[in-house]
Write a protein that holds these residues in place. Structure first.
Motif, PDB file in Angstrom:
ATOM      1  N   PRO A   1       0.823  -1.211   0.000  1.00  0.00           N
ATOM      2  CA  PRO A   1       0.000   0.000   0.000  1.00  0.00           C
ATOM      3  C   PRO A   1       0.856   1.260   0.000  1.00  0.00           C
ATOM      4  N   THR A   2       0.297   2.327  -0.560  1.00  0.00           N
ATOM      5  CA  THR A   2       0.960   3.624  -0.571  1.00  0.00           C
ATOM      6  C   THR A   2       0.071   4.630   0.147  1.00  0.00           C
ATOM      7  N   PHE A   3       0.569   5.156   1.255  1.00  0.00           N
ATOM      8  CA  PHE A   3      -0.217   6.097   2.049  1.00  0.00           C
ATOM      9  C   PHE A   3       0.206   7.520   1.693  1.00  0.00           C
ATOM     10  N   GLU A   4      -0.734   8.270   1.145  1.00  0.00           N
ATOM     11  CA  GLU A   4      -0.469   9.642   0.725  1.00  0.00           C
ATOM     12  C   GLU A   4      -1.573  10.548   1.235  1.00  0.00           C
ATOM     13  N   GLY A   5      -1.291  11.835   1.235  1.00  0.00           N
ATOM     14  CA  GLY A   5      -2.306  12.810   1.619  1.00  0.00           C
ATOM     15  C   GLY A   5      -2.418  12.997   3.118  1.00  0.00           C
ATOM     16  N   GLU A   6      -3.461  13.737   3.525  1.00  0.00           N
ATOM     17  CA  GLU A   6      -3.663  14.063   4.928  1.00  0.00           C
ATOM     18  C   GLU A   6      -4.314  12.912   5.688  1.00  0.00           C
ATOM     19  N   GLU A   7      -4.193  12.973   6.996  1.00  0.00           N
ATOM     20  CA  GLU A   7      -4.882  12.006   7.834  1.00  0.00           C
ATOM     21  C   GLU A   7      -6.385  12.234   7.793  1.00  0.00           C
ATOM     22  N   LEU A   8      -7.121  11.134   7.863  1.00  0.00           N
ATOM     23  CA  LEU A   8      -8.576  11.183   7.904  1.00  0.00           C
ATOM     24  C   LEU A   8      -9.037  10.902   9.327  1.00  0.00           C
ATOM     25  N   SER A   9     -10.196  11.428   9.694  1.00  0.00           N
ATOM     26  CA  SER A   9     -10.798  11.100  10.984  1.00  0.00           C
ATOM     27  C   SER A   9     -11.604   9.821  10.816  1.00  0.00           C
ATOM     28  N   ILE A  10     -11.266   8.800  11.585  1.00  0.00           N
ATOM     29  CA  ILE A  10     -11.857   7.473  11.416  1.00  0.00           C
ATOM     30  C   ILE A  10     -13.060   7.317  12.349  1.00  0.00           C
ATOM     31  N   PHE A  11     -14.245   7.300  11.762  1.00  0.00           N
ATOM     32  CA  PHE A  11     -15.476   7.044  12.499  1.00  0.00           C
ATOM     33  C   PHE A  11     -16.102   5.739  11.995  1.00  0.00           C
ATOM     34  N   ALA A  12     -15.241   4.764  11.727  1.00  0.00           N
ATOM     35  CA  ALA A  12     -15.696   3.508  11.140  1.00  0.00           C
ATOM     36  C   ALA A  12     -15.235   2.280  11.914  1.00  0.00           C
ATOM     37  N   ALA A  13     -14.415   2.465  12.952  1.00  0.00           N
ATOM     38  CA  ALA A  13     -13.824   1.331  13.655  1.00  0.00           C
ATOM     39  C   ALA A  13     -14.630   0.986  14.904  1.00  0.00           C
ATOM     40  N   ASN A  14     -14.451  -0.248  15.375  1.00  0.00           N
ATOM     41  CA  ASN A  14     -15.073  -0.688  16.627  1.00  0.00           C
ATOM     42  C   ASN A  14     -14.106  -0.592  17.806  1.00  0.00           C
ATOM     43  N   ASN A  15     -13.062   0.165  17.626  1.00  0.00           N
ATOM     44  CA  ASN A  15     -12.056   0.416  18.664  1.00  0.00           C
ATOM     45  C   ASN A  15     -12.617   1.498  19.605  1.00  0.00           C
ATOM     46  N   TYR A  16     -13.758   1.195  20.222  1.00  0.00           N
ATOM     47  CA  TYR A  16     -14.588   2.199  20.863  1.00  0.00           C
ATOM     48  C   TYR A  16     -13.870   3.015  21.926  1.00  0.00           C
ATOM     49  N   LEU A  17     -13.020   2.397  22.713  1.00  0.00           N
ATOM     50  CA  LEU A  17     -12.322   3.108  23.773  1.00  0.00           C
ATOM     51  C   LEU A  17     -10.968   3.660  23.317  1.00  0.00           C
ATOM     52  N   GLY A  18     -10.639   3.432  22.047  1.00  0.00           N
ATOM     53  CA  GLY A  18      -9.388   3.947  21.515  1.00  0.00           C
ATOM     54  C   GLY A  18      -8.160   3.352  22.173  1.00  0.00           C
ATOM     55  N   LEU A  19      -8.224   2.076  22.533  1.00  0.00           N
ATOM     56  CA  LEU A  19      -7.143   1.458  23.286  1.00  0.00           C
ATOM     57  C   LEU A  19      -6.121   0.725  22.420  1.00  0.00           C
ATOM     58  N   ALA A  20      -6.351   0.638  21.114  1.00  0.00           N
ATOM     59  CA  ALA A  20      -5.437  -0.124  20.262  1.00  0.00           C
ATOM     60  C   ALA A  20      -4.031   0.462  20.254  1.00  0.00           C
ATOM     61  N   ASP A  21      -3.919   1.782  20.486  1.00  0.00           N
ATOM     62  CA  ASP A  21      -2.591   2.387  20.532  1.00  0.00           C
ATOM     63  C   ASP A  21      -2.267   2.919  21.927  1.00  0.00           C
ATOM     64  N   HIS A  22      -2.946   2.384  22.940  1.00  0.00           N
ATOM     65  CA  HIS A  22      -2.680   2.793  24.315  1.00  0.00           C
ATOM     66  C   HIS A  22      -1.358   2.182  24.773  1.00  0.00           C
ATOM     67  N   GLU A  23      -0.533   2.989  25.436  1.00  0.00           N
ATOM     68  CA  GLU A  23       0.818   2.521  25.766  1.00  0.00           C
ATOM     69  C   GLU A  23       0.802   1.349  26.731  1.00  0.00           C
ATOM     70  N   ARG A  24      -0.132   1.300  27.671  1.00  0.00           N
ATOM     71  CA  ARG A  24      -0.181   0.168  28.602  1.00  0.00           C
ATOM     72  C   ARG A  24      -0.555  -1.124  27.884  1.00  0.00           C
ATOM     73  N   VAL A  25      -1.467  -1.027  26.945  1.00  0.00           N
ATOM     74  CA  VAL A  25      -1.909  -2.205  26.194  1.00  0.00           C
ATOM     75  C   VAL A  25      -0.788  -2.705  25.293  1.00  0.00           C
ATOM     76  N   GLN A  26      -0.115  -1.772  24.625  1.00  0.00           N
ATOM     77  CA  GLN A  26       0.998  -2.163  23.766  1.00  0.00           C
ATOM     78  C   GLN A  26       2.138  -2.767  24.575  1.00  0.00           C
ATOM     79  N   ALA A  27       2.416  -2.201  25.752  1.00  0.00           N
ATOM     80  CA  ALA A  27       3.488  -2.723  26.589  1.00  0.00           C
ATOM     81  C   ALA A  27       3.172  -4.131  27.080  1.00  0.00           C
ATOM     82  N   ALA A  28       1.909  -4.388  27.410  1.00  0.00           N
ATOM     83  CA  ALA A  28       1.524  -5.727  27.859  1.00  0.00           C
ATOM     84  C   ALA A  28       1.720  -6.753  26.754  1.00  0.00           C
TER      85      ALA A  28
END
Length: 413
Positions: free
Chosen positions: A57-84
């Motif tokens: 894939p080639t990622f170009e352009g500006e960031e988009l606001s994602i209102f399509a995911a089920n990552n409801y609490l936004g924890l997929a990039d939380h530092e404690r979760v990643q560290a675990a």
């Protein structure tokens, strides 16, 4: 006759193969073909790339606001979760390596299951490799004679009923009175000593509404049946990190609580929580558990830590504040917003209007998917808005501004 001649003769006689290209053409003609659009990272904002097929894939352009995911609490990039997850990978390994009944059962699995059972107020829990596997494997392992299933239940529940070979009775969506009528009709014409299983989502993924679980429990108990509730879109979002079952105080009335680890808990996998005999039966009889490699230890550790964050932090309050602001803003514009949960279906009716609105929103930097038949009934095509606790005020304003501009451009407002 040579081998080549025999093969040629066989081809002349008949063709027993498949033609994927023809099937794709048919799907495209019916407006059902979809692409996979890679996302650069799992977060409230990200760049996306057109489907590259077999290429990088080639990622170009500006960031988009994602209102399509089920990552409801936004924890997929939380530092404690990643560290675990990273710690489990270092100490245990990146994969389970085998079925959990062989050598794939690790400390992260057991720790996750203990905390899930505590959260769901049950004796035990069992982690599966996916929520789909949990539903299909559990229903088939219970092997009910008859299932009574809400008409809008998830596809994994439907497939579980098929795997079980059970007679399936579909009752009207979120209608305990129709459930009672269906069960009364079955009881009036008994076929021996049957086992009955009632199946329902708690939060429905496309309409964003909630099953009337207390009334359903009353009906189930009236007929001595069992109740299984799918908490995929509720786990982690309610009381002490539980779901609707916990919010309504029904843990001791629901025989089987199922959920996923891949939505609010920002990992991968699924689980079933219930009594000790139930879990012991499933780990012996659920084929999707017995014959599948165990959930990866880093995924189990990440889910456990996400559950802890969900229970300890203010992420849930942040999510509900965002949901309220978005719902109020969309309804004030004149949009028809269904449901009562974090899932906000903006119903426009016509499928072409929904697809056009999806495209215009993307032009304004918002990713929110059009959902159309056959996923939803004709005349109810919609944009499914799924906010996260990590969306900022700027993200919310951007989303509302995009809906206003797109709706006016398309004559929907």
């Amino acid at each position: 006759m040579s081998e080549q001649q025999r093969r040629a003769a066989g081809r002349e006689r008949s063709d027993h193969g498949f033609d994927p290209a023809e099937r794709l053409q048919d799907r495209e003609a019916r407006g059902l073909h979809r692409d996979i659009a890679p996302v650069e990272r799992v977060a409230a904002r990200s760049r996306m790339a057109p489907d590259p097929k077999a290429e990088p894939p080639t990622f170009e352009g500006e960031e988009l606001s994602i209102f399509a995911a089920n990552n409801y609490l936004g924890l997929a990039d939380h530092e404690r979760v990643q560290a675990a997850a990273a710690e489990a990978a270092r100490e245990v390994g990146t994969g389970a390596g085998a079925s959990r009944l062989v050598t794939g059962d690790t400390p992260p699995h057991r720790a996750l299951e203990r905390e899930l059972a505590e959260t769901k107020h049950t004796e035990r829990a069992l982690a599966f490799s996916s929520g789909y596997a949990a539903n299909v494997g559990t229903i088939a392992a219970l092997a009910p004679d008859v299932v009574f299933s809400d008409e809008l239940n998830h596809a994994s529940i439907i497939d579980g009923c098929r795997q079980a070979g059970a007679e399936t009775v579909v009752y009207d969506h979120c209608d305990p009175e129709d459930l009672r009528a269906q069960m009364e009709a079955r009881a009036a014409a008994p076929v021996g000593d049957e086992s009955w299983l009632v199946l329902t989502d708690s939060v429905f993924s496309m309409d964003g509404d909630v099953a009337p679980l207390t009334a359903i429990c009353d009906v189930v108990e009236e007929f001595g049946a069992w109740l299984m509730v799918d908490e995929a879109h509720a786990t982690g979002l309610y009381d002490d990190g539980g779901g609707i079952v916990q919010r309504e105080g029904l843990s001791d009335r629901v025989h089987v609580q199922m959920g996923t680890l891949s939505k609010a808990l920002a990992s991968q996998g699924g689980y079933v929580a219930g009594s000790d005999p139930l879990i012991e039966h499933l780990l012996n009889a659920a084929r999707s558990f017995v014959f599948s490699t165990g959930l990866a230890p880093p995924a189990a550790a990440a889910a456990r830590e996400a559950l802890r964050v969900a229970r300890e932090s203010g992420r849930r309050d942040q999510l509900w504040a965002t949901v309220d602001r978005l719902r109020d803003g969309l309804e004030d514009m004149g949009y028809d917003v269904w449901g009562e949960t974090q899932i906000l279906p903006v119903v426009v009716g016509d499928r072409s209007d929904a697809v056009a609105l999806d495209d215009r929103l993307r032009d304004h930097g918002i990713v929110a998917p059009a959902i159309r038949p056959p996923t939803v009934p004709e005349g109810t095509s919609r944009i499914r808005v799924a906010p996260m606790a990590t969306h900022t005020d700027e993200d919310i304003d951007r989303c509302l501004d995009a809906f206003r501009a797109a709706g006016e451009d398309l004559g929907l407002l």
